[in-house]
Design an enzyme around this catalytic site. Structure first.
Site, short mmCIF file in Angstrom:
data_model
loop_
_atom_site.label_atom_id
_atom_site.label_comp_id
_atom_site.label_asym_id
_atom_site.label_seq_id
_atom_site.Cartn_x
_atom_site.Cartn_y
_atom_site.Cartn_z
CG ASP A 185 -2.26 0.67 0.96
OD1 ASP A 185 -2.24 1.90 0.89
OD2 ASP A 185 -3.29 -0.01 0.81
CG HIS A 223 -5.46 3.28 1.42
ND1 HIS A 223 -4.96 2.22 0.70
CD2 HIS A 223 -6.79 3.22 1.27
CE1 HIS A 223 -5.95 1.58 0.12
NE2 HIS A 223 -7.08 2.15 0.46
CB SER A 395 -9.89 0.40 0.58
OG SER A 395 -9.08 0.74 -0.48
#
Ligand SMILES: *[C@@H]1O[C@H](CO)[C@@H](O)[C@H](O)[C@H]1NC(C)=O
Ligand SMILES: *[C@@H]1O[C@H](CO)[C@@H](O)[C@H](O)[C@H]1NC(C)=O
Ligand SMILES: *[C@@H]1O[C@H](CO)[C@@H](O)[C@H](O)[C@H]1NC(C)=O
Ligand SMILES: *[C@@H]1O[C@H](CO)[C@@H](O)[C@H](O)[C@H]1NC(C)=O
Length: 838
Positions: A185, A223, A395
């Site tokens: 990520d 994230h 996600s």
């Protein structure tokens, strides 16, 4: 041995002991990934071509990285081509040249950035007191994490049952011990109090800044940390807990800077002997017009991990399905989510509703909780003790899957990557939401929107404990089926059939199906008009592709591989029918060129089964090669104005299109009947076949105008095309006619083509034809945006929309009703004892 190559070997040896390649600088240098035979010295090649040798590409055996100052040419490939040219012209002889050892070379191009698959939800905070959580669970497990009460996806107080069903798994002692998940990520905050104890540095790396630790640096590098928290946030005094809160967590940073295929290949199997599961909550743009697959290096790197990782049991790849549903996107246009090697996880919201963003496709295995209906996932954020209540999109669903698979791996470390898919299929829980739920041959319900249902941690861990690993993977490939026919516009389609026989599968040591892939070429003036269905011998329909309103690309499909998990457990024997439709009557037309079916599944004899050879770029170059496979295609053509055949009664249980729907007038992309009136007629084969293949009850409408046949070899397989099939279709068709207002239907043309293993049929239509689209090119579409977060808000989208698709048919009222019911239940439960679930 020449001195230079000796030196090269030494250099290579010393370099290969270094763990990492020198940091890449894409503004100053070009990089080459080169596959050399093992006898060749990379340094000698470097010297020969004036390149600098950086070292071995750890992701793949016998691959090496070279660099040169930025240059327009492709130095390696140009040299290889030049040598070939000279040999052709006999300017040089056939004596050995170093370049003969170059098996593959690829000058690295910067990739368009992947999109993170999060969504910023509109969070409507309600005032429910989190103190209503199950106190005894908290007490028993000694959970002191301050936001555990908000983590409804782990334990839902307000709507009991709408969660992962994980707390009893923890109480049994499964918490992810000795399992490592790697978050691929934008970084992972290893200093976060919630993550630092579980952080696993050895499995981590920063491929953007070429540093050992994947520390988040950019302001929006949150994230990866949020995803990591969902999997592995510790049981402590910070934020909440992860699904596998005693697992180890590593991070590989790739989303925060420019990368190439080579970098991504290195990242996606980084330390694959130490990382067990890779969590990927990103992918090509979800803009409804991108069609993008991982490049060959990345694909090979995934296969390397699946074949060698975890002591040969294979790493588990988990991909977020994608957030483009409201743009008509479909996860089969994404080569990561539709890889057989990845488990694709979509979202449902806290009310088990389909959130407007979560993509559907035949490659989606399962769903789990994420944002929607005004709530999102509460997890760890970047910062010492920072939490977020805003993690969402697919996600956020993917990592919940990752945590769940970590629990299953702890319960049974012998599970292979395919066992994990089987366990998911066997234990996912279908739920009461309208969709195209269809019973599969092994009695599981499958929906393109929800896969096999929602993950249930308790169920998967229970089954994992006693699961006997499946035998090794076998595969069966059909030859290329040459269709080369115009696709009629509108609701008709063009069908082509391949029959798999028992002997073929036996010959391939193939016992039962897990994945189906179908590689195809369609030339079309507007790609978004196309849809593709695949009907298995058992009557299960996979909607491999659906129309996309914004996809204007004028190329059609070029060697694109679609995948389906809807056929898990089928035997695979019988006729596989692919139907290509041009759903829009807009004068933009095209041709169905060819296709190739691949069955992947469990082998018969484990001892005789080999590992899949590493695929190469050229595997599909045999399009026009006539194979000696005992199969051939017969094209079936249809006259322009073919009448519709009236169809008799019901077929009892063909499990297609049985999506519950309020009215017959609404159809979704996934319930379009497969069938159209077909009119078909077959055409003669070179060797035999009469012009009319329809059985007597069927009128033949204008038989083939043109007959084309491709014969693959002389071997004959008897295709008995039977009255039973005709009747079956006849019945099915009538039922469908009654139930739907689609003005076409389909029927397989009777094929008396006795030695056919395969056959192509065409559905009725006013077939169109136009300019031939080019082959080649266009793997990547333009990168359409930076972030998906603010593309759509729930408000804009009414919270629940798949435009023009069936979902709307169910009506918002229905959902609201359900929602409200649940809402009031929840209200009651809030007042009652906190011990609602046992
Ligand atoms: C990369 O190369 C460019 C151009 O030569 C240079 O300006 C830059 O400083 C280099 N970056 C690094 C990190 O070395
Ligand atoms: C959840 O787990 C329990 C065991 O704790 C099990 O009995 C139950 O069937 C599972 N599923 C649901 C929906 O509660
Ligand atoms: C942890 O896993 C490794 C391999 O993944 C295995 O070799 C080892 O025995 C395991 N340790 C425990 C305590 O289960
Ligand atoms: C379809 O095929 C016909 C006949 O070969 C050709 O003329 C036409 O250009 C093709 N259409 C497309 C969109 O490629």
């Amino acid at each position: 041995m020449r001195l230079s190559s000796l030196w090269g070997l030494l250099a290579a040896a010393s370099l290969s002991t270094a763990k990492h390649l020198p940091a890449r600088n894409y503004s100053s240098h070009d990089y080459y990934a080169v596959h050399l035979s093992s006898s060749t010295s990379p340094a000698a090649l470097a010297e020969h071509l004036g390149l600098e040798y950086d070292g071995p590409l750890n992701a793949l055996e016998s691959f090496h990285v070279f660099k040169a100052p930025k240059h327009n040419n492709d130095i390696v490939d140009d040299a290889v081509q030049e040598l070939k040219r000279k040999r052709r012209k006999r300017e040089v002889g056939s004596e050995f040249n170093l370049l003969d050892d170059v098996r593959f070379t690829q000058k690295q191009k910067l990739k368009p950035r992947h999109w993170k698959r999060n969504r910023m939800p509109e969070v409507v905070r309600d005032s429910t007191n989190p103190a209503d959580i199950q106190r005894d669970i908290v007490r028993a497990l000694q959970i002191t994490d301050p936001i555990f009460g908000e983590q409804w996806h782990l334990f839902n107080v307000k709507t009991p049952g709408n969660d992962l069903n994980v707390t009893d798994v923890w109480l049994q002692g499964y918490t992810g011990k000795n399992v490592t998940a790697c978050i691929v990520d934008d970084g992972l905050d290893m200093d976060s109090e919630d993550l630092k104890d579980n952080f696993f540095a050895e499995g981590s790396y920063d491929f953007n800044d070429h540093e050992d630790l994947p520390r988040p640096k950019l302001s929006d590098d949150r994230h990866g940390t949020r995803c990591a928290g969902e999997v592995s946030a510790g049981k402590n005094n910070a934020c909440g807990v992860g699904v596998a809160y005693d697992s180890k967590i590593s991070g590989v940073r790739i989303l925060s800077g420019d990368i190439t295929d080579m970098d991504e290949a290195l990242a996606i199997n980084y330390e694959y002997s130490k990382n067990d599961i890779y969590s990927c909550s990103w992918g090509p743009p979800d803009d409804g017009k991108t069609m993008q697959a991982p490049g060959i290096l990345i694909e090979q790197a995934m296969i390397e991990a699946v074949q060698k990782g975890r002591g040969g049991k294979g790493n588990i790849y988990v991909f977020a399905a994608g957030n483009g549903a409201s743009a008509d996107d479909n996860c089969n246009f994404d080569g990561y989510t539709n890889s057989i090697y990845s488990i694709t996880v979509g979202s449902i919201d806290k009310n088990n509703l389909h959130p407007y963003y979560s993509e559907a496709c035949s490659a989606q295995l399962v769903v789990t909780y994420s944002s929607g209906s005004g709530e999102a996932i509460h997890t760890t954020d970047v910062g010492a003790n920072k939490c977020t209540s805003q993690h969402g999109g697919t996600s956020a669903a993917g990592p919940i899957g990752v945590g769940t698979f970590a629990l299953a791996l702890e319960a049974n470390p012998e599970l292979s990557w395919r066992d994990m898919q089987w366990l998911t299929v066997m234990t996912a829980v279908p739920f009461d939401q309208p969709s195209d739920w269809t019973k599969t041959s092994i009695g599981k319900m499958f929906s393109h929107q929800f896969g096999y249902g929602k993950l249930d941690a308790w169920a998967i861990v229970e089954l994992a404990k006693t699961w006997t690993p499946v035998k090794p993977q076998a595969w069966f490939y059909s030859p290329w089926m040459h269709v080369k026919k115009p696709i009629p516009e509108g609701d008709t389609g063009l069908a082509s059939v391949f029959e798999v026989t028992k002997e073929m599968l036996k010959g391939a040591n193939f016992e039962r199906v897990e994945h189906i892939t179908l590689t195809m070429n369609v030339e079309h003036e507007r790609r978004g008009d196309l849809s593709v269905e695949l009907i298995s011998p058992d009557g299960m329909t996979s909607h491999l592709s659906t129309a996309r309103r914004d996809d204007e690309v004028a190329l059609g499909y070029i060697d694109w591989t679609f995948m389906s998990v809807a056929h898990f457990g089928e035997k695979g024997i019988g006729k596989w029918t692919v139907i290509v439709k041009d759903t829009k009557t807009n004068g933009k037309v095209g041709n169905f060129t060819d296709w190739k079916l691949r069955l992947w599944g469990e082998c018969i004899d484990a001892k005789a089964q080999k590992l899949r050879p590493m695929p190469t770029e050229h595997d599909d170059d045999d399009h026009d090669v006539l194979s000696d496979h005992p199969a051939h295609t017969t094209s079936v053509s249809v006259p322009p104005e073919s009448p519709t055949v009236a169809v008799p009664s019901d077929h009892p249980e063909r499990p297609v299109n049985q999506k519950p729907k309020p009215t017959a007038t609404e159809t979704s992309a996934f319930e379009t009947p497969i069938s159209a009136t077909i009119t078909a007629t077959a055409t003669a084969t070179a060797s035999s076949a009469p012009d009319n293949f329809l059985p007597s009850p069927f009128p033949t409408f204008g038989v083939s105008k043109r007959t084309q046949i491709w014969i693959y070899g002389a071997l004959g397989l008897i295709l008995i095309f039977c009255a039973s099939l005709a009747t079956y279709l006849f019945l099915a068709r009538r039922k469908r006619l009654r139930e739907s207002r689609d003005n076409y239907e389909f029927e397989l043309v009777n094929d008396d083509d006795d030695d056919a293993g395969a056959r192509t049929g065409m559905l009725a239509g006013q077939g169109g034809r136009r300019n031939r689209a080019r082959r080649g090119g266009e793997l990547y579409d333009a990168f359409a945006g930076e972030s998906d977060e603010d593309l759509l808000s729930e408000e804009e989208d009414g919270g629940y929309r798949d435009r023009d698709e069936g979902e709307e048919a169910y009506g918002e009222e229905n959902f609201n009703e359900k929602f409200n019911e649940k809402g009031s239940d929840a209200g009651e439960s809030n007042g009652s004892s906190s011990d609602r679930r046992t």
